[in-house]
Design a protein around this motif. Structure first.
Motif, PDB file in Angstrom:
ATOM      1  N   ILE A   1      10.838  -4.318 -11.133  1.00  0.00           N
ATOM      2  CA  ILE A   1       9.762  -3.322 -10.955  1.00  0.00           C
ATOM      3  C   ILE A   1       9.201  -2.902 -12.311  1.00  0.00           C
ATOM      4  CG2 ILE A   1       9.247  -0.961 -10.144  1.00  0.00           C
ATOM      5  CD1 ILE A   1       9.553  -2.880  -7.826  1.00  0.00           C
ATOM      6  N   LEU A   2      10.086  -2.678 -13.292  1.00  0.00           N
ATOM      7  CA  LEU A   2       9.633  -2.279 -14.639  1.00  0.00           C
ATOM      8  C   LEU A   2       8.801  -3.387 -15.282  1.00  0.00           C
ATOM      9  CD1 LEU A   2      12.915  -0.533 -15.868  1.00  0.00           C
ATOM     10  CD2 LEU A   2      10.712   0.596 -15.468  1.00  0.00           C
ATOM     11  N   THR A   3       9.262  -4.636 -15.120  1.00  0.00           N
ATOM     12  CA  THR A   3       8.497  -5.783 -15.665  1.00  0.00           C
ATOM     13  C   THR A   3       7.139  -5.877 -14.981  1.00  0.00           C
ATOM     14  OG1 THR A   3      10.589  -6.951 -15.959  1.00  0.00           O
ATOM     15  CG2 THR A   3       8.595  -8.274 -16.120  1.00  0.00           C
ATOM     16  N   PHE A   4       7.112  -5.618 -13.681  1.00  0.00           N
ATOM     17  CA  PHE A   4       5.862  -5.669 -12.920  1.00  0.00           C
ATOM     18  C   PHE A   4       4.846  -4.685 -13.501  1.00  0.00           C
ATOM     19  CE2 PHE A   4       3.095  -4.051  -9.561  1.00  0.00           C
ATOM     20  CZ  PHE A   4       2.555  -5.218  -9.056  1.00  0.00           C
ATOM     21  N   PHE A   5       5.290  -3.435 -13.797  1.00  0.00           N
ATOM     22  CA  PHE A   5       4.365  -2.432 -14.343  1.00  0.00           C
ATOM     23  C   PHE A   5       3.893  -2.795 -15.746  1.00  0.00           C
ATOM     24  CE2 PHE A   5       6.228   0.376 -11.008  1.00  0.00           C
ATOM     25  CZ  PHE A   5       5.032   0.642 -10.353  1.00  0.00           C
TER      26      PHE A   5
ATOM     27  N   LEU B   1      13.007  -7.657  -2.495  1.00  0.00           N
ATOM     28  CA  LEU B   1      12.003  -6.590  -2.651  1.00  0.00           C
ATOM     29  C   LEU B   1      10.861  -6.771  -1.643  1.00  0.00           C
ATOM     30  CD1 LEU B   1      11.880  -6.367  -6.552  1.00  0.00           C
ATOM     31  CD2 LEU B   1      12.473  -4.483  -5.034  1.00  0.00           C
ATOM     32  N   ILE B   2      10.549  -8.041  -1.328  1.00  0.00           N
ATOM     33  CA  ILE B   2       9.509  -8.322  -0.311  1.00  0.00           C
ATOM     34  C   ILE B   2      10.027  -7.902   1.066  1.00  0.00           C
ATOM     35  CG2 ILE B   2       8.216 -10.187   0.847  1.00  0.00           C
ATOM     36  CD1 ILE B   2       8.335 -11.654  -1.972  1.00  0.00           C
ATOM     37  N   ASP B   3      11.311  -8.224   1.344  1.00  0.00           N
ATOM     38  CA  ASP B   3      11.927  -7.868   2.634  1.00  0.00           C
ATOM     39  C   ASP B   3      11.980  -6.353   2.838  1.00  0.00           C
ATOM     40  OD1 ASP B   3      12.242 -10.550   3.116  1.00  0.00           O
ATOM     41  OD2 ASP B   3      14.341 -10.628   2.512  1.00  0.00           O
ATOM     42  N   LYS B   4      12.144  -5.611   1.715  1.00  0.00           N
ATOM     43  CA  LYS B   4      12.198  -4.137   1.806  1.00  0.00           C
ATOM     44  C   LYS B   4      10.807  -3.516   1.979  1.00  0.00           C
ATOM     45  CE  LYS B   4      16.434  -3.316  -0.902  1.00  0.00           C
ATOM     46  NZ  LYS B   4      16.950  -2.775  -2.164  1.00  0.00           N
ATOM     47  N   GLY B   5       9.764  -4.352   1.867  1.00  0.00           N
ATOM     48  CA  GLY B   5       8.398  -3.841   2.034  1.00  0.00           C
ATOM     49  C   GLY B   5       7.850  -3.214   0.775  1.00  0.00           C
ATOM     50  N   ILE B   6       8.475  -3.497  -0.394  1.00  0.00           N
ATOM     51  CA  ILE B   6       7.986  -2.948  -1.674  1.00  0.00           C
ATOM     52  C   ILE B   6       6.913  -3.872  -2.254  1.00  0.00           C
ATOM     53  CG2 ILE B   6       8.657  -2.374  -4.056  1.00  0.00           C
ATOM     54  CD1 ILE B   6      11.465  -1.621  -2.809  1.00  0.00           C
TER      55      ILE B   6
ATOM     56  N   GLU C   1       0.821  -1.213   0.000  1.00  0.00           N
ATOM     57  CA  GLU C   1       0.000   0.000   0.000  1.00  0.00           C
ATOM     58  C   GLU C   1       0.853   1.260   0.000  1.00  0.00           C
ATOM     59  OE1 GLU C   1      -3.686   1.473   2.668  1.00  0.00           O
ATOM     60  OE2 GLU C   1      -3.463  -0.713   2.468  1.00  0.00           O
ATOM     61  N   GLU C   2       1.994   1.198   0.663  1.00  0.00           N
ATOM     62  CA  GLU C   2       2.894   2.358   0.785  1.00  0.00           C
ATOM     63  C   GLU C   2       3.397   2.840  -0.574  1.00  0.00           C
ATOM     64  OE1 GLU C   2       7.246   3.364   2.755  1.00  0.00           O
ATOM     65  OE2 GLU C   2       6.225   1.501   3.327  1.00  0.00           O
ATOM     66  N   TRP C   3       3.657   1.879  -1.494  1.00  0.00           N
ATOM     67  CA  TRP C   3       4.230   2.231  -2.802  1.00  0.00           C
ATOM     68  C   TRP C   3       3.226   2.139  -3.945  1.00  0.00           C
ATOM     69  CZ3 TRP C   3       8.765   4.499  -2.462  1.00  0.00           C
ATOM     70  CH2 TRP C   3       9.603   4.203  -1.368  1.00  0.00           C
ATOM     71  N   ASN C   4       1.959   1.939  -3.645  1.00  0.00           N
ATOM     72  CA  ASN C   4       0.977   1.675  -4.706  1.00  0.00           C
ATOM     73  C   ASN C   4       0.495   2.932  -5.423  1.00  0.00           C
ATOM     74  OD1 ASN C   4      -0.425  -0.089  -6.262  1.00  0.00           O
ATOM     75  ND2 ASN C   4      -2.040  -0.522  -4.784  1.00  0.00           N
ATOM     76  N   ALA C   5       0.667   4.104  -4.824  1.00  0.00           N
ATOM     77  CA  ALA C   5       0.204   5.361  -5.445  1.00  0.00           C
ATOM     78  C   ALA C   5       1.108   5.736  -6.622  1.00  0.00           C
ATOM     79  CB  ALA C   5       0.196   6.463  -4.414  1.00  0.00           C
TER      80      ALA C   5
ATOM     81  N   GLU D   1       2.146   8.646  -7.674  1.00  0.00           N
ATOM     82  CA  GLU D   1       3.155   9.688  -7.384  1.00  0.00           C
ATOM     83  C   GLU D   1       4.391   9.103  -6.688  1.00  0.00           C
ATOM     84  OE1 GLU D   1      -0.016   9.916  -4.094  1.00  0.00           O
ATOM     85  OE2 GLU D   1      -0.010   9.815  -6.298  1.00  0.00           O
ATOM     86  N   LYS D   2       4.270   7.884  -6.171  1.00  0.00           N
ATOM     87  CA  LYS D   2       5.401   7.255  -5.473  1.00  0.00           C
ATOM     88  C   LYS D   2       6.354   6.550  -6.438  1.00  0.00           C
ATOM     89  CE  LYS D   2       4.579   7.497  -0.852  1.00  0.00           C
ATOM     90  NZ  LYS D   2       5.568   7.716   0.178  1.00  0.00           N
ATOM     91  N   LEU D   3       5.956   6.451  -7.734  1.00  0.00           N
ATOM     92  CA  LEU D   3       6.724   5.657  -8.696  1.00  0.00           C
ATOM     93  C   LEU D   3       8.147   6.178  -8.867  1.00  0.00           C
ATOM     94  CD1 LEU D   3       6.918   3.430 -10.843  1.00  0.00           C
ATOM     95  CD2 LEU D   3       5.897   4.995 -12.483  1.00  0.00           C
ATOM     96  N   SER D   4       8.296   7.521  -9.060  1.00  0.00           N
ATOM     97  CA  SER D   4       9.642   8.084  -9.286  1.00  0.00           C
ATOM     98  C   SER D   4      10.507   7.907  -8.036  1.00  0.00           C
ATOM     99  CB  SER D   4       9.541   9.567  -9.674  1.00  0.00           C
ATOM    100  OG  SER D   4       8.831  10.270  -8.669  1.00  0.00           O
ATOM    101  N   GLU D   5       9.899   8.073  -6.868  1.00  0.00           N
ATOM    102  CA  GLU D   5      10.626   7.905  -5.603  1.00  0.00           C
ATOM    103  C   GLU D   5      11.124   6.451  -5.461  1.00  0.00           C
ATOM    104  OE1 GLU D   5       9.769   8.021  -0.829  1.00  0.00           O
ATOM    105  OE2 GLU D   5       8.380   9.164  -2.106  1.00  0.00           O
ATOM    106  N   LEU D   6      10.245   5.525  -5.879  1.00  0.00           N
ATOM    107  CA  LEU D   6      10.603   4.106  -5.810  1.00  0.00           C
ATOM    108  C   LEU D   6      11.772   3.790  -6.734  1.00  0.00           C
ATOM    109  CD1 LEU D   6      10.016   1.139  -4.963  1.00  0.00           C
ATOM    110  CD2 LEU D   6       8.299   1.051  -6.765  1.00  0.00           C
ATOM    111  N   MET D   7      11.730   4.329  -7.980  1.00  0.00           N
ATOM    112  CA  MET D   7      12.809   4.060  -8.944  1.00  0.00           C
ATOM    113  C   MET D   7      14.114   4.685  -8.477  1.00  0.00           C
ATOM    114  SD  MET D   7      11.212   2.107 -10.884  1.00  0.00           S
ATOM    115  CE  MET D   7      12.324   1.762 -12.230  1.00  0.00           C
ATOM    116  N   ASP D   8      14.030   5.885  -7.860  1.00  0.00           N
ATOM    117  CA  ASP D   8      15.244   6.542  -7.333  1.00  0.00           C
ATOM    118  C   ASP D   8      15.871   5.722  -6.215  1.00  0.00           C
ATOM    119  OD1 ASP D   8      14.930   8.586  -9.115  1.00  0.00           O
ATOM    120  OD2 ASP D   8      13.939   9.957  -7.687  1.00  0.00           O
ATOM    121  N   SER D   9      14.986   5.166  -5.346  1.00  0.00           N
ATOM    122  CA  SER D   9      15.515   4.388  -4.207  1.00  0.00           C
ATOM    123  C   SER D   9      16.222   3.116  -4.661  1.00  0.00           C
ATOM    124  CB  SER D   9      14.377   4.045  -3.246  1.00  0.00           C
ATOM    125  OG  SER D   9      13.498   3.112  -3.833  1.00  0.00           O
TER     126      SER D   9
END
Length: 814
Positions: free
Chosen positions: A217-221, A249-254, A192-196, A198-206
């Motif tokens: 992540i790109l394949t997922f989208f 990625l699961i351990d990181k909570g993504i 839920e934390e990364w599902n919005a 607007e969070k996409l760019s922040e996620l890719m930066d991290s």
């Protein structure tokens, strides 16, 4: 006022048992639901609610039910009515029908668990065996009865458990385990934390420094754009990454994992268009529809390869279009593999398969789909057990190869015949029945001739291909002239060579598995016998061992005779294994396959062998009777029957009829495409009337002769037969019981009793066997005769000495 339920227990009890229920349970419970009940010595069984009422039981105090297991009934009213008919007609208990009908996952039984009493300290007062259990329970919180048996090394452990309970050392509990587990597919989604968005760019930066994680992540989208749940395996495959990267990625909570329940049986392809019928098939189809206007059951007598399946397909389409269910019964599991492929082309999204090679969980899912009348279970293809499924809207039952003995259940009870039971089931649903066969059973054809069933004939093969040319080869003469190589006559070898040279395939039929049925000492003539049964052991060359085909006993092949010590041991007779070995020597370049019980034990083994033969990876296929039924191979030009006399000389009133059916069915596997096939039948007696009738495919001639004999000697269809079998480990006791029973039955039925007699195999699994046969003429009431037999059985079992004798009744035992 108290509420009560009658329940069916899955154990062979002759009466229904009554249990007490609360008012709340009474308002919720319905007939056909499962409940857990305590029965006997604290044993808990799954019982089926049979009737809800307010009449207390007579003679015993009703216990309360243990637990309600279902939210909705798993069995419907029509099923229970059908079970009552099977129970009544085949003279068995409702519990036995219930056990046979339901998948084993529904029949939960408790397991007794033993636990230690915490404050027990009196170790000195325990015997050696009791101390072993006490010591084991200090290392494990609880033990099952089986574990205790292994610890002590004794089969009888209940007296020891009882003394431990008396000493207050242990307590006994009953545990019920749910056997069916739904199949859960693992899916992945963003937390839920990364599902919005607007969070996409922040996620890719991290993840800028973690290239593999970014790629996932790109394949997922990309996959998410299809708006379907994403399987974890699909994400791993499409992103070409490892499970360890996804885990990080699961351990990181993504990412987070979730599960979706899915069916084990699903169809992914697309259904094709139904083939147009030939003019002869169309005539048969119209004739069947006309017969259905006045008759519930129609016999379709069509020669082998006449295209009966295509006629069935047209009928199935009509019934499915009406929104009704169809049951397609087959005698052998081997047949379902080819038919599944054919029927999936037309009815993929409607088709479910049900037989014993499917796993317990798969069978439960088919049961639930039929119960809920789902689209994927509109057409059921299966062996005889599929008749017990919870149909609610059955429109048509097809019994293919209706003459097959595989439709008869011999052991354990209920000893029902699927063809006859299916006709009764259809009547209860107001459905129609098609019985299909090239060689119908005498009883079915007699019913058709008498006007009880409709009769439609299809006497031309598909594409107007001629029936195969059948040649009888005199083996006696060939042996005399020294023209035999192993078990092959020069004529059969010549025909096999010709077929292989033309790049055609060959089927060889021998109705015995293994290498040789008898191993004999040449010095003293003694052959190894099974220690548990009254049979010789069969030699299996592959494992170099002797096996009993009745009880499964195995032992290594001896080097010397057990009686005289001679090393001269020889084999007599031959089975499929020996034929396969001889073929490999005679035709080293040919690919040889074998199809019998030994090679088809796995779930997909039938499909594998038939698939190889279909794709012409096998040139010569050797097999037992499972090869004779309805299989369709375009490139088979020759069928060889290795030994026709085995079947003809069997001590049974149906031996000649069965031999004719089997040989004509095997012959029908040849020349099914464009070229006329050939059949070679090796025999010591080519002038035998049945072999002559097989060579000219004279069914009606065989039927008239057999019918005349049946009339003369009082056999079906003119007389009904009930076979009674007595079994006991004590020879004298079973002998005395059989004599007593014989006298009792003769006093009632006079001359229509055969026996007591000793069957051909008089001992199986250390049980001595005696049989009696009751013949009931048409003018005599079958129901009254059964009541008289039941009374005699009750009197027999009331005698102390005979109570331990196993008493089995088989109605219509043929």
């Amino acid at each position: 006022m108290d509420n009560f339920i009658d329940v069916i227990l899955p154990i062979p009890l002759q009466k229904l048992f009554t249990y007490k229920i609360t008012k709340a349970e009474a308002s919720f419970l319905k007939n056909g639901m499962r409940v857990a009940v305590e029965f006997g010595k604290s044993k808990i069984y799954t019982a089926l609610v049979y009737k809800i009422h307010q009449i207390p039981p007579i003679g015993y105090e009703a216990k309360e039910i243990y637990q309600i297991l279902d939210d909705i009934p798993v069995v419907n009213k029509i099923q229970i009515n059908h079970w009552e008919w099977i129970s009544s007609y085949y003279m068995c208990s409702l519990g036995e029908v219930y056990r046979a009908a339901l998948p084993s996952a529904f029949l939960l039984e408790s397991e007794t668990e033993v636990q230690l009493v915490k404050d027990f300290t009196n170790e000195e007062g325990l015997s050696n065996e009791e101390f072993l259990i006490f010591e084991a329970l200090q290392h494990q919180s609880q033990l099952s009865i089986q574990q205790i048996v292994e610890i002590i090394g004794k089969k009888t452990v209940f007296p020891i458990i009882k003394t431990l309970i008396d000493k207050n050392a242990i307590v006994v509990k009953e545990q019920i385990y749910e056997q069916y587990k739904p199949k859960l597919e693992k899916y992945v989604r963003l937390t839920e934390e990364w599902n919005a968005s607007e969070k996409l760019s922040e996620l890719m930066d991290s993840l800028s420094r973690a290239k593999k994680q970014r790629a996932i992540i790109l394949t997922f989208f990309q996959l998410q754009s299809a708006k379907k749940p994403i399987k974890i395996t699909q994400l791993q495959e499409d992103s070409n990454s490892s499970s360890a990267v996804i885990k990080s990625l699961i351990d990181k909570g993504i990412f987070e994992i979730y599960f979706i329940q899915t069916d084990r049986i699903s169809f992914d392809g697309k259904s094709g268009k139904i083939k147009e019928l030939t003019s002869h098939q169309e005539e048969a189809f119209i004739a069947i529809k006309e017969n259905f206007k006045t008759k519930q059951t129609v016999l379709l007598k069509g020669v082998t390869s006449s295209g009966k399946t295509e006629v069935y397909v047209k009928l199935i389409k009509k019934i499915i279009d009406e929104g009704k269910q169809v049951l397609y019964l087959l005698p052998e599991i081997a047949l379902t593999t080819q038919l599944i492929d054919r029927l999936q082309l037309y009815f993929g999204e409607y088709l479910s398969v049900f037989h014993s090679k499917y796993s317990m969980n798969e069978r439960v899912e088919v049961w639930n789909n039929v119960l809920e009348n789902k689209q994927k279970a509109q057409l059921i293809l299966g062996a005889r057990s599929s008749m017990f499924l919870p149909f609610s809207n059955l429109g048509l039952i097809i019994v293919d190869e209706e003459h097959e003995p595989s439709f008869k259940q011999y052991d354990p009870a209920p000893r029902y015949h699927a063809r006859d039971s299916a006709i009764v089931l259809a009547k209860q649903h107001n459905a129609k029945v098609i019985l299909g066969s090239a060689t119908p059973s005498i009883e079915t054809f007699y019913n058709a001739q008498q006007g009880k069933y409709g009769l439609v004939e299809l006497n031309r093969r598909f594409g107007n291909v001629l029936l195969p040319e059948i040649e009888l080869v005199d083996v006696k003469e060939k042996y005399r002239k020294k023209r035999m190589t192993g078990h092959f006559s020069d004529r059969l070898l010549e025909m096999i060579t010709e077929a292989l040279d033309n790049k055609e395939q060959v089927i060889l039929f021998q109705n015995r598995r293994g290498f040789a049925p008898v191993v004999e000492c040449e010095t003293c003539g003694v052959s190894p016998q099974c220690p548990n049964c009254d049979v010789s052991l069969t030699y299996h060359n592959y494992r170099k061992e002797l096996r009993c085909h009745y009880c499964g006993h195995r032992q290594a092949m001896p080097h010397n005779c057990g009686a005289c010590g001679s090393a001269n041991l020889n084999t007599k007779g031959f089975g499929t294994e020996q034929i396969e070995i001889e073929l490999l020597e005679l035709f080293p370049k040919a690919k040889v396959g074998r199809m019998d019980l030994d090679t088809t034990r796995g779930k997909y083994s039938y499909q594998k062998i038939l698939g190889q033969f279909q794709s012409q990876e096998i040139d010569i296929l050797v097999g037992t009777q499972m090869l004779s039924k309805g299989l369709d191979f375009a490139n088979v030009s020759l069928v060889g029957i290795m030994n026709a006399d085995n079947m003809l000389n069997f001590p049974d009133f149906r031996a000649h009829e069965r031999s004719y059916q089997l040989m004509v069915q095997v012959s029908g596997r040849a020349g099914r495409a464009s070229k006329r096939g050939k059949v070679a039948v090796q025999t010591y007696n080519p002038n035998h009337q049945i072999l002559q009738q097989v060579s000219t495919t004279a069914f009606e001639e065989m039927y008239k002769e057999q019918l005349e004999e049946r009339w003369q000697y009082h056999y079906p269809p003119f007389y009904r037969i009930i076979k009674i079998t007595l079994r006991h480990k004590d020879f004298n006791r079973v002998e005395e019981g059989a004599i007593w029973l014989g006298k009792s039955l003769i006093s009632i039925f006079k001359h229509d009793i055969l026996g007591p007699s000793t069957p051909g195999i008089s001992k199986i699994r250390n049980y001595y066997i005696r049989t009696l046969i009751v013949k009931i003429p048409q003018k005599q009431s079958l129901a009254v005769s059964k009541k008289q037999i039941q009374r005699v059985k009750n009197a027999f079992q009331a005698i102390n000495e005979f109570r331990s004798i196993r008493f089995n009744i088989d109605v219509d035992n043929y």
